[in-house]
Design a protein around this motif. Structure first.
Motif, PDB file in Angstrom:
ATOM      1  N   ARG A 282       9.283  -4.572 -11.561  1.00 27.69           N
ATOM      2  CA  ARG A 282       9.933  -3.961 -10.280  1.00 27.69           C
ATOM      3  C   ARG A 282      10.137  -2.457 -10.625  1.00 27.69           C
ATOM      4  O   ARG A 282       9.810  -1.643  -9.944  1.00 27.69           O
ATOM      5  CB  ARG A 282      11.415  -4.547 -10.091  1.00 27.69           C
TER       6      ARG A 282
ATOM      7  N   TYR B  49       8.561   0.771  -8.520  1.00 32.15           N
ATOM      8  CA  TYR B  49       9.296   1.787  -7.859  1.00 32.15           C
ATOM      9  C   TYR B  49       8.644   3.157  -8.364  1.00 32.15           C
ATOM     10  O   TYR B  49       8.495   3.965  -7.229  1.00 32.15           O
ATOM     11  CB  TYR B  49      10.740   1.829  -8.043  1.00 32.15           C
TER      12      TYR B  49
ATOM     13  N   GLY C  50       5.333   3.712  -6.987  1.00 32.58           N
ATOM     14  CA  GLY C  50       5.437   3.703  -5.273  1.00 32.58           C
ATOM     15  C   GLY C  50       5.725   4.984  -4.866  1.00 32.58           C
ATOM     16  O   GLY C  50       5.154   5.463  -4.031  1.00 32.58           O
ATOM     17  N   ILE C  51       6.688   5.566  -5.655  1.00 31.93           N
ATOM     18  CA  ILE C  51       7.410   6.771  -5.339  1.00 31.93           C
ATOM     19  C   ILE C  51       6.082   7.916  -5.354  1.00 31.93           C
ATOM     20  O   ILE C  51       5.766   8.591  -4.806  1.00 31.93           O
ATOM     21  CB  ILE C  51       8.497   7.339  -6.034  1.00 31.93           C
TER      22      ILE C  51
ATOM     23  N   TRP D 225       2.789   7.360  -5.537  1.00 33.39           N
ATOM     24  CA  TRP D 225       1.717   7.371  -4.498  1.00 33.39           C
ATOM     25  C   TRP D 225       2.313   7.761  -2.992  1.00 33.39           C
ATOM     26  O   TRP D 225       1.655   8.794  -2.522  1.00 33.39           O
ATOM     27  CB  TRP D 225       1.386   6.086  -4.251  1.00 33.39           C
ATOM     28  N   ILE D 226       3.512   7.069  -2.608  1.00 29.19           N
ATOM     29  CA  ILE D 226       3.779   7.611  -1.318  1.00 29.19           C
ATOM     30  C   ILE D 226       4.360   8.937  -1.249  1.00 29.19           C
ATOM     31  O   ILE D 226       4.247   9.665  -0.314  1.00 29.19           O
ATOM     32  CB  ILE D 226       4.806   6.532  -0.757  1.00 29.19           C
TER      33      ILE D 226
ATOM     34  N   PHE E 175      -0.126  -1.292  -6.333  1.00 27.85           N
ATOM     35  CA  PHE E 175      -0.568  -2.482  -5.808  1.00 27.85           C
ATOM     36  C   PHE E 175      -0.598  -3.701  -6.933  1.00 27.85           C
ATOM     37  O   PHE E 175      -0.154  -4.764  -6.790  1.00 27.85           O
ATOM     38  CB  PHE E 175      -2.198  -2.098  -5.470  1.00 27.85           C
TER      39      PHE E 175
ATOM     40  N   TRP F 195       1.614  -7.164  -6.671  1.00 29.42           N
ATOM     41  CA  TRP F 195       1.020  -8.606  -6.725  1.00 29.42           C
ATOM     42  C   TRP F 195       1.504  -9.391  -7.765  1.00 29.42           C
ATOM     43  O   TRP F 195       1.538 -10.578  -7.554  1.00 29.42           O
ATOM     44  CB  TRP F 195      -0.612  -8.548  -6.353  1.00 29.42           C
TER      45      TRP F 195
ATOM     46  N   ILE G  81       4.708 -10.938  -6.725  1.00 26.84           N
ATOM     47  CA  ILE G  81       4.544 -11.798  -5.873  1.00 26.84           C
ATOM     48  C   ILE G  81       3.929 -13.097  -6.444  1.00 26.84           C
ATOM     49  O   ILE G  81       4.281 -14.531  -6.355  1.00 26.84           O
ATOM     50  CB  ILE G  81       3.422 -11.650  -4.571  1.00 26.84           C
TER      51      ILE G  81
ATOM     52  N   LYS H  67       6.616 -14.983  -8.497  1.00 23.60           N
ATOM     53  CA  LYS H  67       7.659 -15.675  -7.774  1.00 23.60           C
ATOM     54  C   LYS H  67       7.075 -16.906  -7.116  1.00 23.60           C
ATOM     55  O   LYS H  67       7.591 -18.048  -7.206  1.00 23.60           O
ATOM     56  CB  LYS H  67       8.111 -14.900  -6.357  1.00 23.60           C
TER      57      LYS H  67
ATOM     58  N   ILE I  26       7.769 -10.472   2.740  1.00 22.65           N
ATOM     59  CA  ILE I  26       7.040  -9.713   1.356  1.00 22.65           C
ATOM     60  C   ILE I  26       5.535  -9.893   1.965  1.00 22.65           C
ATOM     61  O   ILE I  26       4.729  -8.714   1.438  1.00 22.65           O
ATOM     62  CB  ILE I  26       7.533 -10.232   0.046  1.00 22.65           C
TER      63      ILE I  26
ATOM     64  N   LEU J 255       7.254  -0.250   4.183  1.00 24.94           N
ATOM     65  CA  LEU J 255       8.552  -0.091   3.439  1.00 24.94           C
ATOM     66  C   LEU J 255       9.698  -0.818   4.002  1.00 24.94           C
ATOM     67  O   LEU J 255      10.619  -1.550   3.349  1.00 24.94           O
ATOM     68  CB  LEU J 255       8.815   1.388   3.336  1.00 24.94           C
TER      69      LEU J 255
ATOM     70  N   MET K 187       9.055  -4.625   2.667  1.00 24.32           N
ATOM     71  CA  MET K 187       9.035  -4.509   1.453  1.00 24.32           C
ATOM     72  C   MET K 187      10.692  -4.651   1.000  1.00 24.32           C
ATOM     73  O   MET K 187      11.059  -5.510   0.133  1.00 24.32           O
ATOM     74  CB  MET K 187       8.562  -3.430   0.892  1.00 24.32           C
TER      75      MET K 187
ATOM     76  N   HIS L 156      16.856  -8.359   1.432  1.00 23.01           N
ATOM     77  CA  HIS L 156      17.949  -7.735   2.026  1.00 23.01           C
ATOM     78  C   HIS L 156      18.130  -7.874   3.564  1.00 23.01           C
ATOM     79  O   HIS L 156      19.423  -7.620   3.865  1.00 23.01           O
ATOM     80  CB  HIS L 156      18.152  -6.193   1.756  1.00 23.01           C
TER      81      HIS L 156
HETATM   82  C1  HEM Z   1       0.212  -2.614  -2.442  1.00 24.09           C
HETATM   83  C2  HEM Z   1       1.023  -3.585  -1.977  1.00 24.09           C
HETATM   84  C3  HEM Z   1       2.533  -3.856  -2.462  1.00 24.09           C
HETATM   85  C4  HEM Z   1       2.804  -5.173  -2.846  1.00 24.09           C
HETATM   86  C5  HEM Z   1       1.876  -6.376  -3.020  1.00 24.09           C
HETATM   87  C6  HEM Z   1       4.276  -4.877  -2.979  1.00 24.09           C
HETATM   88  C7  HEM Z   1       5.060  -6.014  -3.529  1.00 24.09           C
HETATM   89  C8  HEM Z   1       6.330  -6.251  -3.812  1.00 24.09           C
HETATM   90  C9  HEM Z   1       7.185  -6.906  -4.068  1.00 24.09           C
HETATM   91  C10 HEM Z   1       6.729  -8.505  -4.409  1.00 24.09           C
HETATM   92  C11 HEM Z   1       8.481  -6.688  -4.340  1.00 24.09           C
HETATM   93  C12 HEM Z   1       9.516  -7.789  -4.858  1.00 24.09           C
HETATM   94  C13 HEM Z   1      10.721  -7.919  -3.556  1.00 24.09           C
HETATM   95  C14 HEM Z   1      11.634  -8.869  -3.723  1.00 24.09           C
HETATM   96  O1  HEM Z   1      11.791  -9.190  -4.640  1.00 24.09           O
HETATM   97  O2  HEM Z   1      12.292  -9.008  -2.677  1.00 24.09           O
HETATM   98  C15 HEM Z   1       8.506  -5.329  -3.964  1.00 24.09           C
HETATM   99  C16 HEM Z   1       9.607  -4.660  -3.757  1.00 24.09           C
HETATM  100  C17 HEM Z   1       9.809  -3.447  -3.470  1.00 24.09           C
HETATM  101  N1  HEM Z   1       8.538  -2.457  -3.207  1.00 24.09           N
HETATM  102 FE1  HEM Z   1       6.715  -3.133  -3.096  1.00 24.09          FE
HETATM  103  N2  HEM Z   1       4.525  -3.980  -2.917  1.00 24.09           N
HETATM  104  C18 HEM Z   1       3.506  -2.913  -2.444  1.00 24.09           C
HETATM  105  C19 HEM Z   1       3.817  -1.596  -2.333  1.00 24.09           C
HETATM  106  C20 HEM Z   1       4.708  -0.879  -2.127  1.00 24.09           C
HETATM  107  C21 HEM Z   1       4.833   0.524  -1.906  1.00 24.09           C
HETATM  108  C22 HEM Z   1       3.425   1.417  -1.828  1.00 24.09           C
HETATM  109  C23 HEM Z   1       6.110   1.024  -2.097  1.00 24.09           C
HETATM  110  C24 HEM Z   1       6.724   2.297  -2.090  1.00 24.09           C
HETATM  111  C25 HEM Z   1       7.228   3.036  -2.576  1.00 24.09           C
HETATM  112  C26 HEM Z   1       6.893  -0.002  -2.402  1.00 24.09           C
HETATM  113  C27 HEM Z   1       8.436  -0.058  -2.552  1.00 24.09           C
HETATM  114  C28 HEM Z   1       8.795  -1.300  -2.874  1.00 24.09           C
HETATM  115  C29 HEM Z   1      10.482  -1.153  -3.153  1.00 24.09           C
HETATM  116  C30 HEM Z   1      11.461  -0.077  -2.902  1.00 24.09           C
HETATM  117  C31 HEM Z   1      11.034  -2.341  -3.394  1.00 24.09           C
HETATM  118  C32 HEM Z   1      12.269  -3.056  -3.837  1.00 24.09           C
HETATM  119  C33 HEM Z   1      12.702  -4.020  -2.752  1.00 24.09           C
HETATM  120  C34 HEM Z   1      13.981  -4.774  -3.346  1.00 24.09           C
HETATM  121  O3  HEM Z   1      14.369  -4.715  -4.316  1.00 24.09           O
HETATM  122  O4  HEM Z   1      14.575  -5.179  -2.477  1.00 24.09           O
HETATM  123  N3  HEM Z   1       5.890  -1.234  -2.553  1.00 24.09           N
HETATM  124  N4  HEM Z   1       7.159  -5.087  -3.683  1.00 24.09           N
END
Ligand code: HEM
Length: 230
Positions: A14, A18, A21-22, A24-25, A70, A74, A77, A80, A95, A159, A162, A167
Protein backbone atom coordinates in the motif's frame (compact mmCIF):
# COMPACT_ATOMS: atom_id res chain seq x y z
CA UNK A 1 7.62 -5.34 15.67
CA UNK A 2 4.21 -5.25 14.00
CA UNK A 3 5.45 -3.37 10.96
CA UNK A 4 7.90 -6.10 10.04
CA UNK A 5 5.62 -9.08 10.64
CA UNK A 6 4.06 -10.99 7.74
CA UNK A 7 0.70 -9.39 8.51
CA UNK A 8 2.09 -5.98 7.54
CA UNK A 9 3.11 -7.15 4.02
CA UNK A 10 -0.06 -5.66 2.56
CA UNK A 11 0.68 -2.36 4.23
CA UNK A 12 4.11 -2.20 2.55
CA UNK A 13 2.46 -2.79 -0.82
CA UNK A 14 0.00 0.00 0.00
CA UNK A 15 2.83 2.36 0.96
CA UNK A 16 4.66 1.63 -2.32
CA UNK A 17 1.33 2.22 -4.10
CA UNK A 18 0.87 5.68 -2.51
CA UNK A 19 4.43 6.82 -3.28
CA UNK A 20 4.37 5.73 -6.94
CA UNK A 21 0.76 6.92 -7.33
CA UNK A 22 1.90 10.40 -6.29
CA UNK A 23 4.93 10.20 -8.61
CA UNK A 24 2.68 9.29 -11.55
CA UNK A 25 -0.35 11.53 -10.98
CA UNK A 26 1.91 14.38 -9.80
CA UNK A 27 3.60 14.34 -13.21
CA UNK A 28 0.23 14.00 -15.00
CA UNK A 29 -1.06 17.13 -13.25
CA UNK A 30 2.22 18.98 -13.85
CA UNK A 31 1.93 18.27 -17.60
CA UNK A 32 -1.71 19.32 -17.78
CA UNK A 33 -1.73 22.22 -15.31
CA UNK A 34 1.69 23.78 -16.11
CA UNK A 35 3.71 22.34 -18.98
CA UNK A 36 1.04 22.22 -21.73
CA UNK A 37 0.07 25.92 -21.24
CA UNK A 38 3.79 26.81 -21.10
CA UNK A 39 4.48 24.94 -24.37
CA UNK A 40 1.50 26.64 -26.06
CA UNK A 41 3.00 30.10 -25.51
CA UNK A 42 6.73 29.41 -25.80
CA UNK A 43 9.03 29.86 -28.83
CA UNK A 44 10.41 27.06 -31.03
CA UNK A 45 14.02 27.02 -29.64
CA UNK A 46 12.71 26.73 -26.04
CA UNK A 47 10.30 23.97 -27.08
CA UNK A 48 13.20 22.10 -28.64
CA UNK A 49 15.21 22.42 -25.40
CA UNK A 50 12.22 21.12 -23.41
CA UNK A 51 11.96 18.04 -25.65
CA UNK A 52 15.70 17.39 -25.63
CA UNK A 53 16.51 18.03 -21.96
CA UNK A 54 13.34 18.00 -19.83
CA UNK A 55 10.99 15.49 -21.47
CA UNK A 56 13.39 12.49 -21.14
CA UNK A 57 13.49 13.08 -17.37
CA UNK A 58 9.77 13.78 -16.79
CA UNK A 59 8.75 10.84 -19.03
CA UNK A 60 11.07 8.47 -17.17
CA UNK A 61 9.51 9.13 -13.74
CA UNK A 62 6.02 9.41 -15.23
CA UNK A 63 5.96 6.06 -17.03
CA UNK A 64 7.78 4.06 -14.34
CA UNK A 65 5.59 5.69 -11.66
CA UNK A 66 2.59 4.43 -13.66
CA UNK A 67 4.10 0.94 -13.95
CA UNK A 68 4.76 0.55 -10.20
CA UNK A 69 1.38 2.01 -9.22
CA UNK A 70 -0.31 -0.44 -11.59
CA UNK A 71 1.69 -3.46 -10.36
CA UNK A 72 1.28 -2.65 -6.64
CA UNK A 73 -2.45 -1.94 -7.16
CA UNK A 74 -3.18 -5.27 -8.85
CA UNK A 75 -1.04 -7.18 -6.31
CA UNK A 76 -3.28 -5.78 -3.54
CA UNK A 77 -6.42 -6.80 -5.44
CA UNK A 78 -5.06 -10.32 -6.06
CA UNK A 79 -3.95 -10.58 -2.42
CA UNK A 80 -7.45 -9.64 -1.17
CA UNK A 81 -9.10 -11.98 -3.68
CA UNK A 82 -6.77 -14.74 -2.41
CA UNK A 83 -7.97 -14.06 1.13
CA UNK A 84 -11.52 -14.67 -0.08
CA UNK A 85 -12.82 -11.06 -0.18
CA UNK A 86 -15.64 -11.20 -2.77
CA UNK A 87 -15.17 -8.98 -5.80
CA UNK A 88 -18.98 -8.59 -5.97
CA UNK A 89 -19.00 -6.80 -2.58
CA UNK A 90 -19.24 -3.01 -2.24
CA UNK A 91 -15.46 -2.95 -1.72
CA UNK A 92 -14.83 -5.14 -4.78
CA UNK A 93 -17.16 -3.13 -7.02
CA UNK A 94 -15.55 0.16 -6.01
CA UNK A 95 -11.94 -1.01 -6.16
CA UNK A 96 -12.48 -2.70 -9.53
CA UNK A 97 -14.14 0.47 -10.88
CA UNK A 98 -11.13 2.56 -9.75
CA UNK A 99 -8.63 -0.12 -10.75
CA UNK A 100 -10.05 -0.57 -14.27
CA UNK A 101 -10.04 3.18 -14.90
CA UNK A 102 -6.46 3.31 -13.49
CA UNK A 103 -5.47 0.44 -15.80
CA UNK A 104 -6.82 2.28 -18.86
CA UNK A 105 -4.85 5.34 -17.72
CA UNK A 106 -1.73 3.16 -17.40
CA UNK A 107 -2.28 1.81 -20.95
CA UNK A 108 -2.75 5.36 -22.26
CA UNK A 109 0.64 6.24 -20.73
CA UNK A 110 2.54 3.25 -22.11
CA UNK A 111 0.84 2.84 -25.48
CA UNK A 112 0.02 6.43 -26.52
CA UNK A 113 1.70 9.16 -24.43
CA UNK A 114 5.19 7.65 -24.05
CA UNK A 115 5.65 6.43 -27.68
CA UNK A 116 4.56 9.87 -28.99
CA UNK A 117 6.90 11.72 -26.63
CA UNK A 118 9.75 9.35 -27.52
CA UNK A 119 9.30 10.39 -31.17
CA UNK A 120 9.15 14.08 -30.18
CA UNK A 121 12.44 13.74 -28.25
CA UNK A 122 14.05 11.96 -31.22
CA UNK A 123 12.68 14.58 -33.61
CA UNK A 124 13.95 17.56 -31.57
CA UNK A 125 17.40 15.94 -31.23
CA UNK A 126 17.62 15.30 -34.98
CA UNK A 127 16.48 18.79 -35.97
CA UNK A 128 18.98 20.35 -33.50
CA UNK A 129 21.74 18.42 -35.29
CA UNK A 130 20.59 19.86 -38.62
CA UNK A 131 19.00 16.58 -39.79
CA UNK A 132 15.52 16.38 -41.34
CA UNK A 133 12.41 16.33 -39.13
CA UNK A 134 10.46 13.08 -38.58
CA UNK A 135 7.10 13.39 -40.40
CA UNK A 136 3.88 13.05 -38.38
CA UNK A 137 5.29 14.01 -34.97
CA UNK A 138 2.80 16.89 -34.55
CA UNK A 139 -0.11 14.47 -35.10
CA UNK A 140 1.34 12.01 -32.59
CA UNK A 141 1.69 14.76 -30.00
CA UNK A 142 -1.90 15.90 -30.63
CA UNK A 143 -3.05 12.31 -29.92
CA UNK A 144 -0.86 12.21 -26.79
CA UNK A 145 -2.47 15.47 -25.59
CA UNK A 146 -5.98 13.98 -25.97
CA UNK A 147 -4.90 10.85 -24.05
CA UNK A 148 -3.29 13.00 -21.35
CA UNK A 149 -6.42 15.17 -20.93
CA UNK A 150 -8.54 12.01 -20.84
CA UNK A 151 -6.29 10.70 -18.05
CA UNK A 152 -6.72 13.98 -16.13
CA UNK A 153 -10.51 13.57 -16.42
CA UNK A 154 -10.28 9.84 -15.52
CA UNK A 155 -8.15 10.64 -12.45
CA UNK A 156 -11.25 12.12 -10.75
CA UNK A 157 -13.42 8.94 -10.64
CA UNK A 158 -10.30 6.74 -10.36
CA UNK A 159 -9.21 8.39 -7.08
CA UNK A 160 -12.77 8.63 -5.80
CA UNK A 161 -13.34 4.87 -6.10
CA UNK A 162 -9.82 4.02 -4.98
CA UNK A 163 -10.21 5.94 -1.74
CA UNK A 164 -13.94 5.20 -1.43
CA UNK A 165 -13.56 1.41 -1.50
CA UNK A 166 -12.62 1.24 2.20
CA UNK A 167 -14.11 4.55 3.31
CA UNK A 168 -17.60 4.86 1.77
CA UNK A 169 -20.09 2.55 3.53
CA UNK A 170 -21.66 1.19 0.34
CA UNK A 171 -23.95 -1.80 0.89
CA UNK A 172 -24.85 -3.63 -2.28
CA UNK A 173 -28.11 -5.49 -2.34
CA UNK A 174 -27.46 -9.28 -2.48
CA UNK A 175 -30.54 -9.91 -4.60
CA UNK A 176 -29.57 -7.42 -7.31
CA UNK A 177 -27.38 -8.42 -10.25
CA UNK A 178 -24.24 -6.40 -10.91
CA UNK A 179 -24.67 -6.79 -14.69
CA UNK A 180 -26.61 -3.50 -15.23
CA UNK A 181 -23.94 -1.56 -13.32
CA UNK A 182 -21.00 -3.14 -15.15
CA UNK A 183 -22.73 -2.76 -18.53
CA UNK A 184 -23.27 0.97 -17.84
CA UNK A 185 -19.67 1.31 -16.64
CA UNK A 186 -18.26 -0.50 -19.70
CA UNK A 187 -20.38 1.57 -22.09
CA UNK A 188 -19.52 4.99 -20.62
CA UNK A 189 -15.84 4.33 -19.87
CA UNK A 190 -15.40 2.44 -23.17
CA UNK A 191 -16.76 5.39 -25.20
CA UNK A 192 -14.44 7.85 -23.43
CA UNK A 193 -11.43 5.57 -23.97
CA UNK A 194 -12.37 5.12 -27.63
CA UNK A 195 -12.34 8.89 -27.94
CA UNK A 196 -8.84 8.98 -26.39
CA UNK A 197 -7.62 6.47 -28.99
CA UNK A 198 -9.40 7.74 -32.11
CA UNK A 199 -11.55 10.77 -31.31
CA UNK A 200 -11.18 14.51 -30.88
CA UNK A 201 -10.03 16.81 -28.07
CA UNK A 202 -13.47 18.56 -28.01
CA UNK A 203 -14.27 20.12 -24.61
CA UNK A 204 -11.16 18.52 -23.07
CA UNK A 205 -9.17 21.34 -24.72
CA UNK A 206 -9.98 23.38 -21.60
CA UNK A 207 -8.41 21.94 -18.46
CA UNK A 208 -11.23 23.21 -16.25
CA UNK A 209 -13.77 21.42 -18.49
CA UNK A 210 -11.78 18.16 -18.20
CA UNK A 211 -11.93 18.44 -14.39
CA UNK A 212 -15.65 19.28 -14.36
CA UNK A 213 -16.39 16.38 -16.72
CA UNK A 214 -14.31 14.14 -14.46
CA UNK A 215 -16.36 15.18 -11.43
CA UNK A 216 -19.64 14.69 -13.34
CA UNK A 217 -18.46 11.23 -14.44
CA UNK A 218 -17.61 10.37 -10.83
CA UNK A 219 -21.09 11.35 -9.65
CA UNK A 220 -22.77 9.49 -12.54
CA UNK A 221 -20.86 6.27 -11.85
CA UNK A 222 -21.44 6.49 -8.12
CA UNK A 223 -25.19 7.02 -8.62
CA UNK A 224 -25.27 4.12 -11.10
CA UNK A 225 -23.62 1.94 -8.45
CA UNK A 226 -26.10 2.97 -5.72
CA UNK A 227 -29.24 2.79 -7.86
CA UNK A 228 -28.49 -0.20 -10.08
CA UNK A 229 -26.77 -2.42 -7.49
CA UNK A 230 -27.46 -0.88 -4.05
C1 HEM B 1 -3.45 1.51 -11.97
C2 HEM B 1 -4.38 0.83 -11.38
C3 HEM B 1 -4.62 0.82 -9.90
C4 HEM B 1 -5.04 -0.27 -9.19
C5 HEM B 1 -5.34 -1.64 -9.76
C6 HEM B 1 -5.16 0.14 -7.79
C7 HEM B 1 -5.57 -0.68 -6.74
C8 HEM B 1 -5.65 -0.29 -5.41
C9 HEM B 1 -6.03 -1.15 -4.31
C10 HEM B 1 -6.37 -2.62 -4.42
C11 HEM B 1 -6.04 -0.41 -3.17
C12 HEM B 1 -6.40 -0.90 -1.77
C13 HEM B 1 -7.79 -0.42 -1.46
C14 HEM B 1 -8.32 -0.86 -0.12
O1 HEM B 1 -7.70 -1.66 0.57
O2 HEM B 1 -9.43 -0.45 0.20
C15 HEM B 1 -5.68 0.93 -3.54
C16 HEM B 1 -5.62 1.97 -2.65
C17 HEM B 1 -5.25 3.22 -2.97
N1 HEM B 1 -4.85 3.66 -4.22
FE1 HEM B 1 -4.82 2.57 -5.95
N2 HEM B 1 -4.82 1.46 -7.69
C18 HEM B 1 -4.46 1.93 -8.94
C19 HEM B 1 -4.05 3.21 -9.24
C20 HEM B 1 -3.90 4.24 -8.32
C21 HEM B 1 -3.43 5.56 -8.63
C22 HEM B 1 -3.00 6.06 -10.00
C23 HEM B 1 -3.45 6.28 -7.50
C24 HEM B 1 -3.04 7.72 -7.41
C25 HEM B 1 -2.47 8.29 -6.43
C26 HEM B 1 -3.93 5.43 -6.44
C27 HEM B 1 -4.12 5.80 -5.12
C28 HEM B 1 -4.56 5.00 -4.11
C29 HEM B 1 -4.79 5.43 -2.74
C30 HEM B 1 -4.60 6.83 -2.18
C31 HEM B 1 -5.23 4.32 -2.04
C32 HEM B 1 -5.59 4.27 -0.57
C33 HEM B 1 -7.02 4.03 -0.30
C34 HEM B 1 -7.28 3.63 1.13
O3 HEM B 1 -6.36 3.36 1.90
O4 HEM B 1 -8.44 3.61 1.47
N3 HEM B 1 -4.20 4.20 -6.98
N4 HEM B 1 -5.44 0.97 -4.91
Amino acid sequence: MALFSGAAAEFWMRYIHYVFGILWIGHLYYFNFSQMPFMAETDAPTKSQVFQKLTPKTMFWFRWGAMLTFLSGWSMILHKAGLGVPMSSGWGTMILSGGIIGTLMFLNVWLIIWPSNKMAIENATRVAKGESAIPGVADLMARAAIASRTNTMFSMPMLFFMGGASHIPLNLSPEKSLVPYWATFAFVIGLIELNAIKGKMGPLQKLVAAIHLGLALTLALYLAMEFLAG
